[in-house]
Design a protein around this motif. Structure first.
Motif, PDB file in Angstrom:
ATOM      1  N   THR A 151      -1.675   8.778  -3.814  1.00 52.48           N
ATOM      2  CA  THR A 151      -1.749   9.686  -2.722  1.00 52.48           C
ATOM      3  C   THR A 151      -0.235   9.934  -2.271  1.00 52.48           C
ATOM      4  O   THR A 151       0.501   9.154  -2.121  1.00 52.48           O
ATOM      5  CB  THR A 151      -2.453   9.211  -1.485  1.00 52.48           C
ATOM      6  OG1 THR A 151      -3.569   8.876  -1.892  1.00 52.48           O
ATOM      7  CG2 THR A 151      -2.503   9.975  -0.458  1.00 52.48           C
ATOM      8  N   ALA A 152      -0.042  11.181  -2.166  1.00 57.52           N
ATOM      9  CA  ALA A 152       1.139  11.700  -1.403  1.00 57.52           C
ATOM     10  C   ALA A 152       0.669  12.459  -0.152  1.00 57.52           C
ATOM     11  O   ALA A 152       0.084  13.516  -0.277  1.00 57.52           O
ATOM     12  CB  ALA A 152       1.835  12.746  -2.493  1.00 57.52           C
ATOM     13  N   LYS A 153       1.416  12.285   1.138  1.00 57.08           N
ATOM     14  CA  LYS A 153       0.930  12.364   2.195  1.00 57.08           C
ATOM     15  C   LYS A 153       2.187  12.842   3.071  1.00 57.08           C
ATOM     16  O   LYS A 153       3.277  12.181   3.181  1.00 57.08           O
ATOM     17  CB  LYS A 153       0.310  11.370   3.148  1.00 57.08           C
ATOM     18  CG  LYS A 153      -0.476  11.635   4.369  1.00 57.08           C
ATOM     19  CD  LYS A 153      -1.017  10.371   5.203  1.00 57.08           C
ATOM     20  CE  LYS A 153      -1.503  10.793   6.536  1.00 57.08           C
ATOM     21  NZ  LYS A 153      -2.195   9.706   6.988  1.00 57.08           N
ATOM     22  N   LYS A 154       1.778  14.023   3.822  1.00 58.99           N
ATOM     23  CA  LYS A 154       3.010  14.466   4.659  1.00 58.99           C
ATOM     24  C   LYS A 154       2.611  13.912   5.998  1.00 58.99           C
ATOM     25  O   LYS A 154       1.658  13.707   6.406  1.00 58.99           O
ATOM     26  CB  LYS A 154       3.036  16.053   4.899  1.00 58.99           C
ATOM     27  CG  LYS A 154       3.697  16.633   6.104  1.00 58.99           C
ATOM     28  CD  LYS A 154       3.139  18.023   6.310  1.00 58.99           C
ATOM     29  CE  LYS A 154       3.787  18.811   7.834  1.00 58.99           C
ATOM     30  NZ  LYS A 154       3.216  19.765   7.926  1.00 58.99           N
TER      31      LYS A 154
ATOM     32  N   PHE B 111       7.357   0.134   6.197  1.00 51.58           N
ATOM     33  CA  PHE B 111       7.845  -1.219   6.729  1.00 51.58           C
ATOM     34  C   PHE B 111       6.447  -1.851   7.725  1.00 51.58           C
ATOM     35  O   PHE B 111       6.506  -2.982   7.849  1.00 51.58           O
ATOM     36  CB  PHE B 111       8.876  -1.461   7.834  1.00 51.58           C
ATOM     37  CG  PHE B 111      10.142  -1.579   6.848  1.00 51.58           C
ATOM     38  CD1 PHE B 111      11.046  -2.709   6.747  1.00 51.58           C
ATOM     39  CD2 PHE B 111      10.649  -0.266   6.586  1.00 51.58           C
ATOM     40  CE1 PHE B 111      12.135  -2.891   6.134  1.00 51.58           C
ATOM     41  CE2 PHE B 111      11.874  -0.254   5.634  1.00 51.58           C
ATOM     42  CZ  PHE B 111      12.606  -1.537   5.725  1.00 51.58           C
ATOM     43  N   GLY B 112       5.545  -0.934   8.122  1.00 51.03           N
ATOM     44  CA  GLY B 112       4.721  -1.352   8.924  1.00 51.03           C
ATOM     45  C   GLY B 112       3.653  -2.242   8.513  1.00 51.03           C
ATOM     46  O   GLY B 112       3.179  -3.417   9.163  1.00 51.03           O
ATOM     47  N   GLN B 113       3.086  -2.313   7.312  1.00 56.00           N
ATOM     48  CA  GLN B 113       2.067  -3.072   6.834  1.00 56.00           C
ATOM     49  C   GLN B 113       2.720  -4.152   6.203  1.00 56.00           C
ATOM     50  O   GLN B 113       2.216  -5.345   6.121  1.00 56.00           O
ATOM     51  CB  GLN B 113       1.054  -2.332   5.690  1.00 56.00           C
ATOM     52  CG  GLN B 113       0.242  -3.065   4.944  1.00 56.00           C
ATOM     53  CD  GLN B 113       0.546  -3.281   3.598  1.00 56.00           C
ATOM     54  OE1 GLN B 113       1.085  -2.466   3.050  1.00 56.00           O
ATOM     55  NE2 GLN B 113       0.283  -4.550   2.895  1.00 56.00           N
TER      56      GLN B 113
ATOM     57  N   SER C  52       9.280  13.861   6.648  1.00 55.15           N
ATOM     58  CA  SER C  52       8.745  12.602   6.333  1.00 55.15           C
ATOM     59  C   SER C  52       7.575  12.514   5.689  1.00 55.15           C
ATOM     60  O   SER C  52       6.460  13.232   5.894  1.00 55.15           O
ATOM     61  CB  SER C  52       8.517  11.740   7.611  1.00 55.15           C
ATOM     62  OG  SER C  52       8.021  10.481   7.448  1.00 55.15           O
ATOM     63  N   GLY C  53       7.491  12.009   4.551  1.00 55.19           N
ATOM     64  CA  GLY C  53       6.262  11.859   3.496  1.00 55.19           C
ATOM     65  C   GLY C  53       6.110  10.469   2.999  1.00 55.19           C
ATOM     66  O   GLY C  53       7.310  10.165   2.580  1.00 55.19           O
ATOM     67  N   ILE C  54       4.830  10.323   2.593  1.00 57.25           N
ATOM     68  CA  ILE C  54       4.895   8.732   1.961  1.00 57.25           C
ATOM     69  C   ILE C  54       4.072   8.922   0.277  1.00 57.25           C
ATOM     70  O   ILE C  54       2.997   9.884   0.389  1.00 57.25           O
ATOM     71  CB  ILE C  54       4.171   7.586   2.561  1.00 57.25           C
ATOM     72  CG1 ILE C  54       2.964   8.166   3.204  1.00 57.25           C
ATOM     73  CG2 ILE C  54       5.192   7.388   3.827  1.00 57.25           C
ATOM     74  CD1 ILE C  54       2.133   7.142   3.855  1.00 57.25           C
ATOM     75  N   ILE C  55       4.254   7.962  -0.310  1.00 51.91           N
ATOM     76  CA  ILE C  55       3.451   7.676  -1.636  1.00 51.91           C
ATOM     77  C   ILE C  55       2.797   6.437  -1.264  1.00 51.91           C
ATOM     78  O   ILE C  55       3.409   5.293  -1.013  1.00 51.91           O
ATOM     79  CB  ILE C  55       4.428   7.696  -2.808  1.00 51.91           C
ATOM     80  CG1 ILE C  55       5.325   9.082  -2.913  1.00 51.91           C
ATOM     81  CG2 ILE C  55       3.510   7.420  -4.010  1.00 51.91           C
ATOM     82  CD1 ILE C  55       4.563  10.203  -3.173  1.00 51.91           C
ATOM     83  N   SER C  56       1.471   6.514  -1.325  1.00 52.20           N
ATOM     84  CA  SER C  56       0.519   5.251  -0.944  1.00 52.20           C
ATOM     85  C   SER C  56      -0.491   5.234  -2.022  1.00 52.20           C
ATOM     86  O   SER C  56      -1.000   6.236  -2.875  1.00 52.20           O
ATOM     87  CB  SER C  56      -0.033   5.281   0.363  1.00 52.20           C
ATOM     88  OG  SER C  56      -0.671   6.413   0.460  1.00 52.20           O
TER      89      SER C  56
ATOM     90  N   LYS D  59       0.812  -1.122   0.063  1.00 54.94           N
ATOM     91  CA  LYS D  59       0.037  -0.002  -0.115  1.00 54.94           C
ATOM     92  C   LYS D  59       1.027   1.460  -0.116  1.00 54.94           C
ATOM     93  O   LYS D  59       0.454   2.294  -0.485  1.00 54.94           O
ATOM     94  CB  LYS D  59      -0.907  -0.019   1.223  1.00 54.94           C
ATOM     95  CG  LYS D  59      -1.961  -1.117   1.208  1.00 54.94           C
ATOM     96  CD  LYS D  59      -2.665  -1.061   2.464  1.00 54.94           C
ATOM     97  CE  LYS D  59      -3.771  -2.295   2.271  1.00 54.94           C
ATOM     98  NZ  LYS D  59      -4.524  -2.334   3.491  1.00 54.94           N
ATOM     99  N   VAL D  60       2.279   1.327   0.742  1.00 54.18           N
ATOM    100  CA  VAL D  60       2.928   2.458   0.575  1.00 54.18           C
ATOM    101  C   VAL D  60       4.159   2.082  -0.170  1.00 54.18           C
ATOM    102  O   VAL D  60       4.927   1.221   0.060  1.00 54.18           O
ATOM    103  CB  VAL D  60       3.482   2.601   2.107  1.00 54.18           C
ATOM    104  CG1 VAL D  60       4.401   3.723   2.152  1.00 54.18           C
ATOM    105  CG2 VAL D  60       2.083   3.089   2.970  1.00 54.18           C
ATOM    106  N   LEU D  61       4.188   2.717  -1.371  1.00 50.90           N
ATOM    107  CA  LEU D  61       5.256   2.413  -2.203  1.00 50.90           C
ATOM    108  C   LEU D  61       6.589   2.811  -1.671  1.00 50.90           C
ATOM    109  O   LEU D  61       7.771   2.058  -1.634  1.00 50.90           O
ATOM    110  CB  LEU D  61       5.163   3.235  -3.397  1.00 50.90           C
ATOM    111  CG  LEU D  61       6.344   3.334  -4.443  1.00 50.90           C
ATOM    112  CD1 LEU D  61       6.653   1.909  -4.898  1.00 50.90           C
ATOM    113  CD2 LEU D  61       6.175   4.342  -5.540  1.00 50.90           C
ATOM    114  N   GLY D  62       6.702   4.045  -1.050  1.00 51.41           N
ATOM    115  CA  GLY D  62       7.927   4.350  -0.142  1.00 51.41           C
ATOM    116  C   GLY D  62       7.664   5.667   0.218  1.00 51.41           C
ATOM    117  O   GLY D  62       6.590   6.159   0.552  1.00 51.41           O
ATOM    118  N   GLY D  63       8.940   6.373   0.763  1.00 52.58           N
ATOM    119  CA  GLY D  63       8.689   7.764   1.586  1.00 52.58           C
ATOM    120  C   GLY D  63       9.727   8.460   1.378  1.00 52.58           C
ATOM    121  O   GLY D  63      10.962   7.872   0.894  1.00 52.58           O
TER     122      GLY D  63
END
Length: 308
Positions: free
Chosen positions: A276-279, A78-80, A303-307, A52-56
């Protein structure tokens, strides 16, 4: 013989001894003001389901400053699901102006070694005309002293150890800033990832935010809030709009030191259908050391992620 890339930042950006390094990373996770207020949390089945999270985005300063922001990224990446391989998109501070990868070998830290994913490296070298194999980008003088990829690795090892899983890496040093080249690179990496259906791959983009020297170092608080924060907010707003061109433009307007890494991560995400890009977290080194009193230098950490 495969090259072992020995640590150059241990004892400078993070502790050189294993026990102290372990404690430092743990403290960055549990920090209640800037970290997560808890240690890294992995799901019971941390290898299940689609990624679900490509990276960050993860900063790369000394752990006492930027480590808590990195903790947010590592938790989400790493969480999921714990990846098989982490691609680390690195910037440069030593005058490297190509796009280079290490095809084989390992990177060493006080936690031990992480092997390079040679199969993935070979695939990318075949796929891309803008990437080249270049051990000198990471080893020897002058580029062996570069820290921005290295400081991500102990956090990856920390997570892999908790998951009791062997994780590989693919370090990519991006010394080019041209939009067309970055777009080509992002599309090439996305193509390689799409062809690896049986391998779970995540991405970390290494970048600090604005580097700011207050005009009034004896009383810098208002400057940092009104100038430094606003410069970084413009970059983070473009990031959350999932607009890689605007993010690159806003980042290069200020002193963000890995704008090409952030943009490449976003291009890969776009190409792979992430939406989605999220801070997650933002603060400055000034705030991390207390946010009061004099300061002649302040750096932003994001810190931000692409999901999906």
């Amino acid at each position: 013989m495969a090259i072992i890339r020995n640590p150059s930042a241990a004892g400078r950006f993070y502790p050189r001894f294993k026990g102290e390094l372990l404690d430092t990373i743990h403290e960055n996770f549990v920090n209640s003001s800037f970290g997560l207020s808890h240690d890294l949390n992995l799901t019971t089945d941390n290898n299940g389901g689609d990624r679900k999270v490509l990276g960050g985005v993860s900063p790369h300063a000394g752990y006492m400053y930027s480590g808590s922001a990195t903790a947010h990224t590592i938790q989400e990446v790493f969480g999921q699901k714990v990846p098989d391989t982490v691609i680390i998109l690195g910037t440069q501070h030593t005058g490297y102006y190509e796009i280079g990868i290490m095809k084989e070998g390992a990177w060493k830290t006080p936690f031990g070694t992480l092997d390079i994913d040679t199969d993935l490296a070979i695939q990318l070298l075949k796929e891309s005309k803008v990437v080249k194999e270049d051990d000198s980008a990471f080893n020897g003088f002058p580029h062996g002293r570069e820290h921005n990829i290295e400081v991500q690795i102990p956090f990856i090892q920390y997570a892999a150890t908790k998951a009791q899983k062997s994780v590989k890496i693919l370090p990519i040093k991006i010394g080019k800033m041209n939009q067309n080249v970055l777009e080509t690179l992002g599309k090439d990496i996305a193509s390689v990832l799409d062809s690896n259906n049986n391998k779970d791959i995540a991405i970390i983009a290494s970048s600090d935010m604005t580097h700011y020297q207050p005009q009034n170092p004896r009383n810098p608080k208002e400057e940092i809030l009104q100038i430094q924060h606003k410069r970084d907010e413009a970059v983070m707003e473009a990031f959350e709009q999932f607009n890689w061109q605007k993010t690159l433009e806003k980042a290069t307007d200020t002193s963000v030191c890995g704008p090409q890494c952030i943009a490449t991560l976003m291009i890969i995400g776009k190409e792979m259908g992430y939406t989605t890009a999220k801070k997650l977290q933002y603060y400055t080194s000034y705030e991390k050391i207390g946010g009061t009193g004099p300061s002649d230098y302040s750096v932003g950490y994001f810190s931000g992620i692409i999901s999906r």
